[in-house]
Design a protein around this motif. Structure first.
Motif, mmCIF file in Angstrom:
data_model
loop_
_atom_site.group_PDB
_atom_site.id
_atom_site.type_symbol
_atom_site.label_atom_id
_atom_site.label_comp_id
_atom_site.label_asym_id
_atom_site.label_seq_id
_atom_site.Cartn_x
_atom_site.Cartn_y
_atom_site.Cartn_z
ATOM 1 N N THR A 83 0.773 -1.330 0.209
ATOM 2 C CA THR A 83 0.044 -0.026 -0.121
ATOM 3 C C THR A 83 0.859 1.189 0.033
ATOM 4 O OG1 THR A 83 -1.813 -1.088 1.190
ATOM 5 C CG2 THR A 83 -1.711 1.132 1.283
ATOM 6 N N ILE A 84 1.943 0.947 1.012
ATOM 7 C CA ILE A 84 2.736 2.502 1.121
ATOM 8 C C ILE A 84 3.492 2.517 -0.325
ATOM 9 C CG2 ILE A 84 5.026 3.259 2.052
ATOM 10 C CD1 ILE A 84 4.054 2.006 4.486
ATOM 11 N N VAL A 85 4.057 1.784 -0.992
ATOM 12 C CA VAL A 85 4.867 1.883 -2.025
ATOM 13 C C VAL A 85 3.820 2.203 -3.468
ATOM 14 C CG1 VAL A 85 6.251 0.720 -3.910
ATOM 15 C CG2 VAL A 85 6.810 0.128 -1.589
ATOM 16 N N ASN A 86 2.686 1.681 -3.482
ATOM 17 C CA ASN A 86 1.798 1.959 -4.442
ATOM 18 C C ASN A 86 1.236 3.487 -4.283
ATOM 19 O OD1 ASN A 86 1.841 -0.404 -6.100
ATOM 20 N ND2 ASN A 86 0.381 -1.228 -4.381
ATOM 21 N N ASN A 87 1.116 3.833 -3.157
ATOM 22 C CA ASN A 87 0.573 5.164 -2.795
ATOM 23 C C ASN A 87 1.674 6.271 -2.914
ATOM 24 O OD1 ASN A 87 -2.158 4.741 -2.309
ATOM 25 N ND2 ASN A 87 -1.728 4.322 -0.136
#
Length: 305
Positions: A83-87
């Motif tokens: 989630t962090i990387v994609n955001n």
């Protein structure tokens, strides 16, 4: 991208009209990267207040329909690291609070810079500049969150976010940062469609790694000699091993209750399998187990009844 103070706001991209005649604003998704736990005397409550200040600031942008959330937040159930990387990659703009130079924040800042995506840096007045990012403009706010200065900071942050985003929209091919360091190519995230089994396998390994990291962290924080959770309880080595372990338990339950495929008591099945797994000292999350059981039921005709 540095914007001069005397530079006027350019005209924002046009809004479109809806079927009922109302004006529909374009969406602007703002990600937030900042400390969340106690550090350098700043409590968890302090960071909650800083987060609220940031959100109030950018939500005051009238030209867009703005959402402002932590990059770790997601509406879907997913592994937090993904989630962090994609955001960090997909958010329109990211605000990074480097106050106290939190290691996780600095790491996520490095990822956003590697993606060569626009961002706004902020810090409190007690934190010094970092050598690697000292050439990027920082907005500063008082650590004591004094009202009068915070109100001024909120206006500055609102304007900075809007100007930075508009400048990027007008020249989307311009590199915000990497062009200053020569012919570097921004990192990219590729997407591919995978089967349910491949997705669960990937999720399984991520969760397995999270358990090990959590165990190590607890062990270090306690600073005492304790028995590791990964020694007391076992982790499946693969998704296939987990599925193969569960199938005989599934068959035992179905023979015990004499159910057919179309009238399975799924909750009863779930709790029966979960108890068997825990009795065998294996670690399994509820979410993963439910997905494994769904896949086994879908594969009903291939099971050795």
């Amino acid at each position: 991208m540095v914007v001069k103070k005397d530079e006027q706001l350019n005209e924002v991209e046009p809004t479109s009209g809806s079927d009922n005649g109302e004006i529909t604003k374009s969406k602007l998704k703002v990600g937030i990267v900042m400390p969340i736990a106690e550090i350098n005397g700043c409590s968890e409550q302090h960071w909650q207040e800083v987060k609220l200040i940031i959100q109030e600031s950018v939500r005051a942008i009238k030209e867009y329909e703005v959402t402002a959330e932590m990059v770790s937040d997601s509406e879907e159930v997913s592994v937090i690291h993904k989630t962090i990387v994609n955001n960090l990659y997909s958010n329109d703009i990211v605000i990074v609070d480097v106050s106290c130079k939190n290691a996780n924040v600095m790491f996520e800042l490095g990822m956003r810079l590697a993606f060569d995506k626009i961002l706004v840096l902020i810090k409190d007045d007690k934190t010094s500049f970092s050598f690697d990012t000292g050439n990027i403009q920082h907005l500063e706010y008082p650590r004591d969150l004094r009202y009068s200065k915070i109100e001024k900071f909120k206006e500055q942050l609102r304007d900075k976010v809007l100007k930075t985003y508009i400048a990027h929209k007008e020249n989307p091919n311009k590199s915000p940062y990497l062009e200053d360091y020569g012919s570097l190519k921004p990192a990219e995230i590729t997407e591919k469609t995978v089967s349910q089994s491949e997705y669960l396998e990937s999720m399984f390994y991520d969760l397995r790694s999270d358990i090990r990291r959590l165990d190590n962290r607890i062990h270090k924080e306690n600073k005492i000699k304790t028995t590791s959770i990964t020694n007391e309880r076992f982790l499946f080595d693969s998704f296939k091993e987990m599925k193969d372990f569960i199938i005989p338990i599934f068959l035992d339950y179905m023979n015990l209750v004499n159910y057919e495929k179309d009238n399975i008591d799924f909750e009863g099945l779930f709790h029966f399998v979960l108890r068997k797994i825990e009795a065998s000292n294996y670690v399994c999350t509820e979410y993963v187990l439910r997905n494994v059981l769904n896949e086994i039921v879908d594969d009903w005709d291939g099971l050795p009844f």
